[in-house]
Design a protein around this motif. Structure first.
Motif, PDB file in Angstrom:
ATOM      1  N   SER A 186      49.314  -2.477  59.003  1.00 18.75           N
ATOM      2  CA  SER A 186      48.604  -3.076  58.160  1.00 18.75           C
ATOM      3  C   SER A 186      49.066  -4.574  57.623  1.00 18.75           C
ATOM      4  O   SER A 186      48.383  -5.136  57.012  1.00 18.75           O
ATOM      5  N   SER A 187      50.473  -4.215  57.272  1.00 14.90           N
ATOM      6  CA  SER A 187      51.116  -5.336  56.613  1.00 14.90           C
ATOM      7  C   SER A 187      51.061  -6.729  57.362  1.00 14.90           C
ATOM      8  O   SER A 187      50.988  -7.938  56.891  1.00 14.90           O
ATOM      9  N   SER A 188      51.220  -6.682  58.606  1.00 17.64           N
ATOM     10  CA  SER A 188      50.993  -7.649  59.612  1.00 17.64           C
ATOM     11  C   SER A 188      49.967  -8.295  60.039  1.00 17.64           C
ATOM     12  O   SER A 188      49.628  -9.492  60.042  1.00 17.64           O
ATOM     13  N   THR A 189      48.925  -7.411  59.928  1.00 16.71           N
ATOM     14  CA  THR A 189      47.589  -7.799  60.117  1.00 16.71           C
ATOM     15  C   THR A 189      46.616  -7.815  59.281  1.00 16.71           C
ATOM     16  O   THR A 189      45.710  -8.393  59.362  1.00 16.71           O
ATOM     17  N   GLY A 190      46.670  -7.155  58.307  1.00 12.43           N
ATOM     18  CA  GLY A 190      45.763  -7.246  57.142  1.00 12.43           C
ATOM     19  C   GLY A 190      44.654  -6.100  57.358  1.00 12.43           C
ATOM     20  O   GLY A 190      43.569  -5.991  56.827  1.00 12.43           O
ATOM     21  N   SER A 191      44.657  -5.627  59.080  1.00  9.54           N
ATOM     22  CA  SER A 191      43.588  -4.570  59.107  1.00  9.54           C
ATOM     23  C   SER A 191      44.258  -3.212  59.558  1.00  9.54           C
ATOM     24  O   SER A 191      45.372  -3.271  60.192  1.00  9.54           O
ATOM     25  N   GLY A 192      43.391  -2.260  59.400  1.00  6.76           N
ATOM     26  CA  GLY A 192      43.893  -0.914  59.620  1.00  6.76           C
ATOM     27  C   GLY A 192      43.954  -0.568  61.046  1.00  6.76           C
ATOM     28  O   GLY A 192      43.014  -0.731  61.866  1.00  6.76           O
ATOM     29  N   PRO A 193      45.136   0.054  61.421  1.00  4.57           N
ATOM     30  CA  PRO A 193      45.474   0.253  62.993  1.00  4.57           C
ATOM     31  C   PRO A 193      44.722   1.487  63.147  1.00  4.57           C
ATOM     32  O   PRO A 193      44.916   2.911  63.053  1.00  4.57           O
ATOM     33  N   ASN A 194      43.232   1.640  63.656  1.00  2.00           N
ATOM     34  CA  ASN A 194      42.524   2.745  63.746  1.00  2.00           C
ATOM     35  C   ASN A 194      43.047   3.965  64.587  1.00  2.00           C
ATOM     36  O   ASN A 194      43.045   5.066  64.176  1.00  2.00           O
ATOM     37  N   ASN A 195      43.642   3.501  65.803  1.00  2.00           N
ATOM     38  CA  ASN A 195      44.097   4.844  66.501  1.00  2.00           C
ATOM     39  C   ASN A 195      45.335   5.618  65.921  1.00  2.00           C
ATOM     40  O   ASN A 195      45.224   6.781  65.971  1.00  2.00           O
ATOM     41  N   LEU A 196      46.200   4.778  65.208  1.00  2.00           N
ATOM     42  CA  LEU A 196      47.132   5.400  64.210  1.00  2.00           C
ATOM     43  C   LEU A 196      46.560   6.212  63.349  1.00  2.00           C
ATOM     44  O   LEU A 196      47.101   7.306  62.918  1.00  2.00           O
ATOM     45  N   LEU A 197      45.643   5.671  62.601  1.00  2.79           N
ATOM     46  CA  LEU A 197      44.963   6.703  61.618  1.00  2.79           C
ATOM     47  C   LEU A 197      44.502   7.772  62.035  1.00  2.79           C
ATOM     48  O   LEU A 197      44.741   8.793  61.256  1.00  2.79           O
ATOM     49  N   ASP A 198      43.789   7.596  62.941  1.00  4.90           N
ATOM     50  CA  ASP A 198      43.145   8.953  63.627  1.00  4.90           C
ATOM     51  C   ASP A 198      44.255   9.827  64.360  1.00  4.90           C
ATOM     52  O   ASP A 198      44.256  11.037  64.113  1.00  4.90           O
TER      53      ASP A 198
END
Length: 673
Positions: A186-198
């Motif tokens: 999240s810190s490097s892309t500013g976007s949530g890593p969906n697969n990791l969140l799931d």
């Protein structure tokens, strides 16, 4: 160039959207996967000729379709359903074990008392006596078998707890690791890593299948804790669970949470999940049932042995024990558990003083050497009082005495009935030693002219069958002191006097009766030794009832019974134990019979099993609804994805056509120049 850029932006957006739909379709059967959707936004408009012209589209984000509220409901219902199912899986076998005719106690208890009834009808029949002995062996074996099955179930629960805690540790470690990866991505892309969140949400759901937890999200990380706040995951770090034989009772495993600051016992605060269900079953059903079954076994052994001690066997001797002694040295040693933290060298001797007053509770004992006291608290929370260290405490049919040298704060656990069903044995091997006869008989003189009659005399002194030398002396004293003669005088003034003479013809008592009524007499007899000399300070007594009207000089002789094969009085008293209230007669409670006590145990476990089935069904329905609600929002619908696929295909084609038109227009312009 503007038209070409617009077409390229649409082409790129449609390509990413197609890839997202394809990814959704590919993960339609992936556990915990939340469908994803692209979020587009319009590019900035450019001022041209006094108007703003659009410059195409851009991909803002690829988001997972997720509802936190619905997910929390799913996590909670998963925990409750796993708890209910684990409880049901344990209580059902115990219910069947107790209630089944081939494995329960009811059938063998009935067979035992049926053989007592047969023997009472034919006290001299060797085959009936042997059948009773065989049924007694079957009864004790059945108690042993049930206790063994329950111990195996306890061992099985211990094994499951060890395995489940290892699985919990794997999941908590995974959750901490995923939180770390999510934070980095999240810190490097500013976007949530969906697969990791799931994956993290699915790990939490799997964790709730094992143990109930609460989750708090903080700065994108999960803090996972047990019901009362004991931390399992804190950001990127996790604590581990382990099992240990903690506390005074080492039989059940306890759950420990291990952190850098040390280990703490969390068994009492765990709820939910398979672990919670197993612990709840162990506390609510298994341990109380072991105590209850043990109490019944204790009463069976104690009351039957005691009643046999009141009679005479086929050899004309006082009765011997049919079952093992409830106060043997081995039995006493198993009733008090010592804490491993004790610094003193002491333990309690726990004897059964009155088996009918026993409860199914355990007792916690703490020593205060400063006050020279030890305090006792029952497992239901009742304070049983404080007692002097050198004194014998008596409560709930028990007598406990501290032996050895205690230290300040030493603690103990008294489990008076826990092991009784496992240790009861049939120790009699000679059926001739079954005491079916009454020890005393009354005969009237042939010269009696009145209408009176005497009921068979019964000893009032309890014959402690395991009393050792004291019992042997009592039995010898009764034999030496017989016969006793009861002689009546003339009736006068509505009453009639009598005199009691001992075996030497000496008067040992007088009294009066009311002629024509039933008069209960308690005759006290000073003991004589083998030479006929009085034994100082020792006596015994017996009861009999005089009815009718004796004539002057009518006499009755009460003598020691010499024919134990024809008398069935004690066998009838033994048979009465089937329905007599001998269990749980405590604190004003009327109690119940041996068969009634076991029936109550079967009913209690059956009620728990029925309730568990209802809980499992209800929690399963709630879980199913929670899954359905989550699925309606987050699950991949192949029909919807197929429709999106067609739409995006057309979008891609249209964007390509824009690029084609731009190319043709640019070529026409170049050629015209």
């Amino acid at each position: 160039m503007s038209l070409l850029n617009i077409g390229m932006s649409g082409l790129n957006a449609s390509q990413v959207s197609l890839a997202t739909v394809g990814n959704n379709i590919a993960n339609a059967n992936t556990a915990g996967y939340s469908r994803q959707q692209t979020i587009q936004s319009s590019n900035a408009s450019n001022l041209y000729g006094g108007v703003f012209l659009g410059s195409g589209t851009t991909l803002a984000d690829v988001r997972r379709v997720y509802n936190a509220y619905l997910d929390n409901q799913l996590q909670t219902s998963t925990s409750l359903s796993s708890d209910a199912n684990a409880y049901l899986e344990q209580v059902n076998p115990l219910d069947k074990l107790f209630s089944d005719k081939t494995s329960g106690i009811s059938a063998v208890l009935s067979s035992f008392f049926a053989s007592v009834q047969t023997s009472a009808g034919m006290p001299g029949d060797a085959a009936s006596r042997q059948l009773l002995l065989t049924n007694a062996q079957t009864l004790s074996n059945r108690f042993n078998a049930l206790a063994s099955q329950m111990q195996q179930q306890n061992d099985g629960i211990n094994s499951q707890l060890t395995t489940l805690t290892e699985q919990v540790n794997q999941l908590t470690s995974s959750i901490a690791s995923l939180s770390k990866q999510i934070a980095q991505a999240s810190s490097s892309t500013g976007s949530g890593p969906n697969n990791l969140l799931d994956a993290r949400n699915e790990a939490v759901r799997s964790l709730n299948e094992l143990v109930g937890v609460t989750v708090q999200e903080q700065n994108g990380s999960f803090n996972v804790s047990l019901g009362t706040g004991q931390s399992l995951v804190l950001g990127n770090t996790s604590s581990s669970l382990s099992t240990a034989r903690n506390g005074i009772d080492k039989s059940p495993l306890h759950i420990m949470v291990n952190s850098p600051s040390g280990a703490s016992d969390v068994t009492s605060v765990i709820s939910g999940g398979k672990i919670g269900g197993l612990l709840r079953y162990r506390d609510d059903v298994l341990v109380p049932s072991m105590n209850d079954l043990g109490r019944t076994a204790l009463v069976v052994a104690d009351r039957i042995n005691s009643q046999l001690g009141q009679g005479l066997d086929a050899n004309g001797e006082f009765g011997a024990s049919l079952f093992s002694n409830v106060n043997s040295a081995a039995a006493i040693s198993q009733r008090s558990l010592v804490s491993s933290d004790n610094t003193g060298s002491s333990n309690f001797e726990v004897t059964i003083a009155d088996s009918s007053a026993l409860t199914t509770f355990d007792y916690a004992v703490t020593v205060d050497t400063t006050a020279n006291l030890y305090s006792v608290k029952r497992s239901d929370g009742k304070d049983m009082g404080a007692f002097g260290v050198g004194s014998v405490a008596a409560f709930d049919g028990l007598k406990i005495e501290l032996k050895g040298t205690p230290a300040q704060g030493d603690s103990f656990m008294v489990t008076p009935t826990r092991n009784a069903a496992r240790t009861i044995t049939t120790q009699m091997t000679d059926s001739n030693k079954l005491a079916f006869a009454g020890p005393l008989v009354a005969t009237s003189s042939t010269n009696n002219g009145g209408t009176s009659a005497l009921t068979p005399p019964a000893l009032t002194v309890p014959m402690d069958i395991d009393g050792g030398v004291a019992l042997a002396n009592l039995q010898a004293g009764i034999k030496n002191s017989m016969p006793v003669t009861l002689a009546f005088k003339d009736a006068a003034g509505g009453s009639q006097a009598y005199i009691v003479f001992n075996a030497k013809g000496q008067s040992i008592g007088t009294g009066t009766i009311v002629p024509g009524q039933s008069n209960k007499l308690t005759i006290n007899v000073p003991m004589l030794d083998a030479a006929g000399a009085p034994i100082a300070g020792q006596s015994f007594s017996f009861d009999t009832t005089v009815s009718g009207t004796p004539s002057k000089d009518d006499k009755y002789e009460i003598a020691f019974n010499v024919d134990g094969k024809k008398d069935n009085r004690n066998a009838n008293e033994l048979l009465a134990l089937q329905t007599k209230a001998t269990v749980g007669v405590n604190g004003g409670n009327a109690g119940t019979s041996i068969t009634g006590a076991y029936s109550n145990l079967v009913s209690q476990v059956g009620g728990k099993a029925s309730q568990a089935l209802g809980d499992s069904t209800a929690s399963g329905a709630i879980l199913s609804r929670a899954k359905s609600e989550v699925a309606s929002v987050s699950q991949v619908n192949l029909d919807d994805e197929a429709a999106d696929l067609v739409k995006l295909q057309q979008y891609y084609t249209a964007s390509s056509q824009i690029i084609k038109v731009a190319q043709e227009t640019f070529s026409t312009l170049i050629n015209s120049i």
